[in-house]
Design a protein around this motif. Structure first.
Motif, PDB file in Angstrom:
ATOM      1  N   SER A 188      53.255 -15.774 -21.667  1.00 33.25           N
ATOM      2  CA  SER A 188      53.811 -16.436 -20.482  1.00 33.25           C
ATOM      3  C   SER A 188      53.965 -15.375 -19.386  1.00 33.25           C
ATOM      4  O   SER A 188      53.007 -14.601 -19.193  1.00 33.25           O
ATOM      5  CB  SER A 188      55.155 -17.087 -20.850  1.00 33.25           C
ATOM      6  OG  SER A 188      55.624 -17.913 -19.819  1.00 33.25           O
ATOM      7  N   HIS A 189      55.125 -15.278 -18.733  1.00 32.23           N
ATOM      8  CA  HIS A 189      55.252 -14.332 -17.601  1.00 32.23           C
ATOM      9  C   HIS A 189      56.613 -13.637 -17.619  1.00 32.23           C
ATOM     10  O   HIS A 189      57.605 -14.195 -18.094  1.00 32.23           O
ATOM     11  CB  HIS A 189      55.074 -15.073 -16.279  1.00 32.23           C
ATOM     12  CG  HIS A 189      56.111 -16.141 -16.018  1.00 32.23           C
ATOM     13  ND1 HIS A 189      57.275 -15.916 -15.309  1.00 32.23           N
ATOM     14  CD2 HIS A 189      56.165 -17.438 -16.406  1.00 32.23           C
ATOM     15  CE1 HIS A 189      57.977 -17.023 -15.246  1.00 32.23           C
ATOM     16  NE2 HIS A 189      57.336 -17.978 -15.909  1.00 32.23           N
ATOM     17  N   LEU A 190      56.661 -12.400 -17.089  1.00 34.58           N
ATOM     18  CA  LEU A 190      57.923 -11.653 -17.026  1.00 34.58           C
ATOM     19  C   LEU A 190      58.503 -11.607 -15.621  1.00 34.58           C
ATOM     20  O   LEU A 190      59.636 -11.150 -15.437  1.00 34.58           O
ATOM     21  CB  LEU A 190      57.695 -10.212 -17.540  1.00 34.58           C
ATOM     22  CG  LEU A 190      57.419 -10.062 -19.032  1.00 34.58           C
ATOM     23  CD1 LEU A 190      57.064  -8.604 -19.365  1.00 34.58           C
ATOM     24  CD2 LEU A 190      58.595 -10.526 -19.879  1.00 34.58           C
TER      25      LEU A 190
ATOM     26  N   TYR B  66      65.509 -16.446 -18.964  1.00 35.66           N
ATOM     27  CA  TYR B  66      64.641 -17.017 -19.998  1.00 35.66           C
ATOM     28  C   TYR B  66      63.311 -17.584 -19.487  1.00 35.66           C
ATOM     29  O   TYR B  66      62.337 -17.638 -20.227  1.00 35.66           O
ATOM     30  CB  TYR B  66      65.402 -18.126 -20.740  1.00 35.66           C
ATOM     31  CG  TYR B  66      66.788 -17.703 -21.156  1.00 35.66           C
ATOM     32  CD1 TYR B  66      67.909 -18.037 -20.374  1.00 35.66           C
ATOM     33  CD2 TYR B  66      66.996 -16.918 -22.284  1.00 35.66           C
ATOM     34  CE1 TYR B  66      69.178 -17.614 -20.728  1.00 35.66           C
ATOM     35  CE2 TYR B  66      68.269 -16.487 -22.648  1.00 35.66           C
ATOM     36  CZ  TYR B  66      69.356 -16.840 -21.862  1.00 35.66           C
ATOM     37  OH  TYR B  66      70.618 -16.403 -22.205  1.00 35.66           O
ATOM     38  N   ASP B  67      63.266 -18.017 -18.239  1.00 33.19           N
ATOM     39  CA  ASP B  67      62.054 -18.593 -17.634  1.00 33.19           C
ATOM     40  C   ASP B  67      60.923 -17.570 -17.720  1.00 33.19           C
ATOM     41  O   ASP B  67      60.977 -16.527 -17.087  1.00 33.19           O
ATOM     42  CB  ASP B  67      62.380 -18.948 -16.171  1.00 33.19           C
ATOM     43  CG  ASP B  67      61.166 -19.400 -15.391  1.00 33.19           C
ATOM     44  OD1 ASP B  67      61.333 -19.732 -14.201  1.00 33.19           O
ATOM     45  OD2 ASP B  67      60.038 -19.425 -15.955  1.00 33.19           O
ATOM     46  N   GLY B  68      59.922 -17.858 -18.540  1.00 30.90           N
ATOM     47  CA  GLY B  68      58.784 -16.952 -18.720  1.00 30.90           C
ATOM     48  C   GLY B  68      59.033 -15.913 -19.792  1.00 30.90           C
ATOM     49  O   GLY B  68      58.210 -15.700 -20.691  1.00 30.90           O
ATOM     50  N   VAL B  69      60.204 -15.295 -19.743  1.00 32.01           N
ATOM     51  CA  VAL B  69      60.518 -14.188 -20.674  1.00 32.01           C
ATOM     52  C   VAL B  69      60.514 -14.687 -22.111  1.00 32.01           C
ATOM     53  O   VAL B  69      59.984 -14.027 -23.018  1.00 32.01           O
ATOM     54  CB  VAL B  69      61.889 -13.572 -20.320  1.00 32.01           C
ATOM     55  CG1 VAL B  69      62.300 -12.525 -21.350  1.00 32.01           C
ATOM     56  CG2 VAL B  69      61.842 -12.980 -18.925  1.00 32.01           C
TER      57      VAL B  69
ATOM     58  N   GLU C 251      53.470 -15.317 -12.002  1.00 35.48           N
ATOM     59  CA  GLU C 251      53.451 -16.761 -12.296  1.00 35.48           C
ATOM     60  C   GLU C 251      54.265 -17.494 -11.229  1.00 35.48           C
ATOM     61  O   GLU C 251      53.913 -18.597 -10.804  1.00 35.48           O
ATOM     62  CB  GLU C 251      54.048 -17.012 -13.678  1.00 35.48           C
ATOM     63  CG  GLU C 251      53.946 -18.445 -14.148  1.00 35.48           C
ATOM     64  CD  GLU C 251      54.982 -19.382 -13.524  1.00 35.48           C
ATOM     65  OE1 GLU C 251      56.031 -18.875 -13.084  1.00 35.48           O
ATOM     66  OE2 GLU C 251      54.718 -20.590 -13.466  1.00 35.48           O
ATOM     67  N   GLU C 252      55.358 -16.882 -10.767  1.00 34.33           N
ATOM     68  CA  GLU C 252      56.300 -17.636  -9.936  1.00 34.33           C
ATOM     69  C   GLU C 252      55.779 -17.958  -8.543  1.00 34.33           C
ATOM     70  O   GLU C 252      56.138 -18.989  -7.970  1.00 34.33           O
ATOM     71  CB  GLU C 252      57.628 -16.864  -9.814  1.00 34.33           C
ATOM     72  CG  GLU C 252      58.411 -16.796 -11.108  1.00 34.33           C
ATOM     73  CD  GLU C 252      58.933 -18.147 -11.560  1.00 34.33           C
ATOM     74  OE1 GLU C 252      58.736 -19.146 -10.856  1.00 34.33           O
ATOM     75  OE2 GLU C 252      59.531 -18.210 -12.645  1.00 34.33           O
ATOM     76  N   GLY C 253      54.981 -17.074  -7.974  1.00 32.05           N
ATOM     77  CA  GLY C 253      54.453 -17.361  -6.637  1.00 32.05           C
ATOM     78  C   GLY C 253      55.526 -17.331  -5.560  1.00 32.05           C
ATOM     79  O   GLY C 253      55.331 -17.830  -4.454  1.00 32.05           O
TER      80      GLY C 253
ATOM     81  N   GLU D  36      62.409 -25.792 -21.030  1.00 34.09           N
ATOM     82  CA  GLU D  36      62.007 -27.059 -20.402  1.00 34.09           C
ATOM     83  C   GLU D  36      62.196 -27.049 -18.894  1.00 34.09           C
ATOM     84  O   GLU D  36      61.425 -27.636 -18.148  1.00 34.09           O
ATOM     85  CB  GLU D  36      62.791 -28.226 -21.011  1.00 34.09           C
ATOM     86  CG  GLU D  36      62.454 -29.582 -20.394  1.00 34.09           C
ATOM     87  CD  GLU D  36      63.479 -30.652 -20.689  1.00 34.09           C
ATOM     88  OE1 GLU D  36      64.285 -30.482 -21.631  1.00 34.09           O
ATOM     89  OE2 GLU D  36      63.477 -31.679 -19.983  1.00 34.09           O
ATOM     90  N   GLN D  37      63.270 -26.432 -18.442  1.00 31.56           N
ATOM     91  CA  GLN D  37      63.625 -26.406 -17.009  1.00 31.56           C
ATOM     92  C   GLN D  37      63.948 -27.821 -16.508  1.00 31.56           C
ATOM     93  O   GLN D  37      63.855 -28.102 -15.316  1.00 31.56           O
ATOM     94  CB  GLN D  37      62.508 -25.782 -16.156  1.00 31.56           C
ATOM     95  CG  GLN D  37      62.193 -24.349 -16.566  1.00 31.56           C
ATOM     96  CD  GLN D  37      61.100 -23.711 -15.740  1.00 31.56           C
ATOM     97  OE1 GLN D  37      59.946 -24.138 -15.820  1.00 31.56           O
ATOM     98  NE2 GLN D  37      61.433 -22.674 -14.986  1.00 31.56           N
ATOM     99  N   GLY D  38      64.323 -28.680 -17.406  1.00 34.27           N
ATOM    100  CA  GLY D  38      64.734 -30.049 -17.080  1.00 34.27           C
ATOM    101  C   GLY D  38      65.733 -30.512 -18.138  1.00 34.27           C
ATOM    102  O   GLY D  38      65.985 -29.802 -19.124  1.00 34.27           O
TER     103      GLY D  38
ATOM    104  N   GLY E 293      55.101 -25.997 -13.212  1.00 33.14           N
ATOM    105  CA  GLY E 293      53.756 -25.470 -13.444  1.00 33.14           C
ATOM    106  C   GLY E 293      53.851 -24.235 -14.324  1.00 33.14           C
ATOM    107  O   GLY E 293      54.894 -23.572 -14.358  1.00 33.14           O
ATOM    108  N   HIS E 294      52.790 -23.951 -15.046  1.00 29.26           N
ATOM    109  CA  HIS E 294      52.768 -22.783 -15.936  1.00 29.26           C
ATOM    110  C   HIS E 294      51.360 -22.203 -15.981  1.00 29.26           C
ATOM    111  O   HIS E 294      50.385 -22.892 -15.679  1.00 29.26           O
ATOM    112  CB  HIS E 294      53.196 -23.196 -17.354  1.00 29.26           C
ATOM    113  CG  HIS E 294      54.544 -23.833 -17.408  1.00 29.26           C
ATOM    114  ND1 HIS E 294      55.717 -23.119 -17.324  1.00 29.26           N
ATOM    115  CD2 HIS E 294      54.921 -25.135 -17.505  1.00 29.26           C
ATOM    116  CE1 HIS E 294      56.742 -23.941 -17.376  1.00 29.26           C
ATOM    117  NE2 HIS E 294      56.296 -25.171 -17.459  1.00 29.26           N
ATOM    118  N   ASP E 295      51.260 -20.943 -16.420  1.00 26.64           N
ATOM    119  CA  ASP E 295      49.935 -20.331 -16.555  1.00 26.64           C
ATOM    120  C   ASP E 295      49.052 -21.167 -17.475  1.00 26.64           C
ATOM    121  O   ASP E 295      47.826 -21.251 -17.302  1.00 26.64           O
ATOM    122  CB  ASP E 295      50.090 -18.902 -17.081  1.00 26.64           C
ATOM    123  CG  ASP E 295      50.811 -18.003 -16.071  1.00 26.64           C
ATOM    124  OD1 ASP E 295      51.844 -17.400 -16.442  1.00 26.64           O
ATOM    125  OD2 ASP E 295      50.363 -17.950 -14.907  1.00 26.64           O
TER     126      ASP E 295
HETATM  127 MN    MN Z   1      58.039 -20.063 -15.827  1.00 25.98          MN
END
Ligand code: MN
Ligand code: HGY
Ligand code: MN
Length: 416
Positions: free
Chosen positions: A86-88, A97-100, A132-134, A196-198, A361-363
């Protein structure tokens, strides 16, 4: 009939400790993280991840977008590897936690296999995708997009942040320009673990989200140009107020999304006001609309309606309007076999689960264009993410990483 290795589990304490260690790098101001891509904090996070990969005996490769690929050999070196990661990088007010979770969950998978001496036919490659985040350099999922052939490398290098710094220069500055051509690597499959982010999984008491689809997205960057003038002495009929145009368009975005419930979302999160002075009527505003839907027709209808009705608002207020596509990807359907591997793993491990559509969205959304891809999700508290208060439990993280482990093992084929 017990499934081979049902008792094979990751080390949840070690995973959690690694997440907490990474969280110390690029701390936010409220307990989360501000580890934006290509900053010094991102460099420190990359350096720590590489140290851990070296300790795990993984072979590190880096491509020209700075994406990191840490390879664990399989018994058949010619077999297509299974990639997992995923992404750091984080949002400016990001969580821990998002990506990590996806990168370190993949590393924990490898650490567990090494602990138990488990070999796989196919190599396994732990992956950290750049940007990833943009958020600093639009669009999101930039490196995986170049890898998937959606963006050109030179175009990506020319992306600039709010201070006008170039992506290519910043990548070089932190010393993470790799020598590999982007997209040269071939994959048997790609798996991504993500929060999940939801709110759905927590609300339904489910441990695991089996991600079957992902929403599509339009990022429309709008520039409205009016005329700077004195807020005190300029009569109202004479004003060409770009800020007023943005306000009306903000309401329009909301109304458009609300007209397609429950399968659409819309908001404006990025705004630049010029000259942003208390007693000057804004002469120019730049803002980015984020429209999303799992349905292609709704996604495109939202964009078309905005373009039509925003033009009328601009004309009524004497403004000129430019719309630039700052990001876009169509709704995603993940690979049935990879999705089944995740569902089977949750079943055999005894974790409650449900199918889910990824709101974010995700990689994985880009890699799915090239190779069989799927995602596994864990709940997050109150569904909150892109907020420093983002929180998950160790149990949720462990369950997600256990399912990731077994889905990857099914695909990489255990030997012996
Ligand atoms: Mn993410
Ligand atoms: O915008 C997204 O969905 C992701 O968090 N980059
Ligand atoms: Mn994110």
């Amino acid at each position: 009939m017990p499934h081979l290795g049902d008792n094979l589990r990751i080390n949840g304490d070690r995973l959690w400790d690694s997440i907490m260690e990474m969280a110390k790098i690029g701390p936010g101001v409220a307990g989360g993280n501000n580890r934006q891509t290509l900053t010094d904090a991102d460099k420190q996070g990359r350096d720590l991840f590489k140290k851990w990969c070296d300790e795990a005996g993984l072979q590190m490769g880096v491509d020209k977008m700075g994406t990191m690929f840490a390879r664990r050999e399989g018994t058949d070196p010619d077999a297509l590897p299974v990639y997992v990661g995923s992404h750091l990088d984080t949002q400016p007010t990001g969580g821990k936690y998002d990506g990590v979770l996806g990168v370190l969950g993949a590393l924990e998978l490898v650490r567990t296999l090494d602990d138990l001496g488990v070999k796989t036919k196919h190599p396994i490659v732990v992956t950290n995708w750049t940007n990833e985040e943009g958020t600093r350099f639009a669009p999101a999922m930039l490196a995986s997009g170049v890898f998937a052939g959606v963006h050109e490398l030179d175009w990506a290098y020319e992306r600039t942040d709010a201070k006008g710094l170039r992506f290519g220069d910043e990548l070089k500055r932190i010393g993470w320009v790799g020598d590999e051509e982007v997209g040269g690597r071939k994959m048997k499959a790609f798996f991504e673990l993500h929060i999940e982010q939801g709110p759905i999984l927590e609300a339904e008491g489910k441990d695991i989200g089996v991600v079957t689809h992902g929403q599509g997205l339009w990022w429309l960057q709008v520039t409205l140009t009016g005329k700077e003038a004195h807020t005190g002495s300029t009569p109202m009929p004479m004003r060409r107020n770009a800020g007023l145009g943005m306000a009306r368009m903000t309401e329009l975005v909301h109304q458009i999304a609300m007209s397609h419930q429950p399968d659409a979302v819309g908001a404006i999160g990025h705004v630049d006001v010029h000259p942003n002075s208390r007693n000057v009527i804004p002469g120019r505003v730049v803002f980015t609309i984020d429209f999303r839907s799992p349905h292609q027709d709704i996604l495109d209808a939202m964009k078309a309606r905005f373009e039509a009705e925003a033009q009328a608002i601009a004309e009524e207020l004497g403004l000129t309007m430019e719309i630039e596509i700052a990001g876009h990807f169509d709704p995603v359907t993940f690979d049935e076999n990879c999705v089944a591997a995740i569902r089977n793993a949750a079943e055999h491990l005894g974790y409650s689960h449900r199918n889910i559509v990824s709101g974010a969205g995700h990689d994985a959304c880009w890699i799915n264009k090239l190779y069989p891809t799927a995602m596994v999700m864990c709940p997050c508290v109150d569904g909150l993410s892109h907020n420093e208060a983002e929180e998950i439990s160790k149990e949720w993280a462990t369950a997600g990483a256990d399912v990731l482990l077994h889905a990857v093992l099914e695909t990489a084929e255990v030997v012996g």
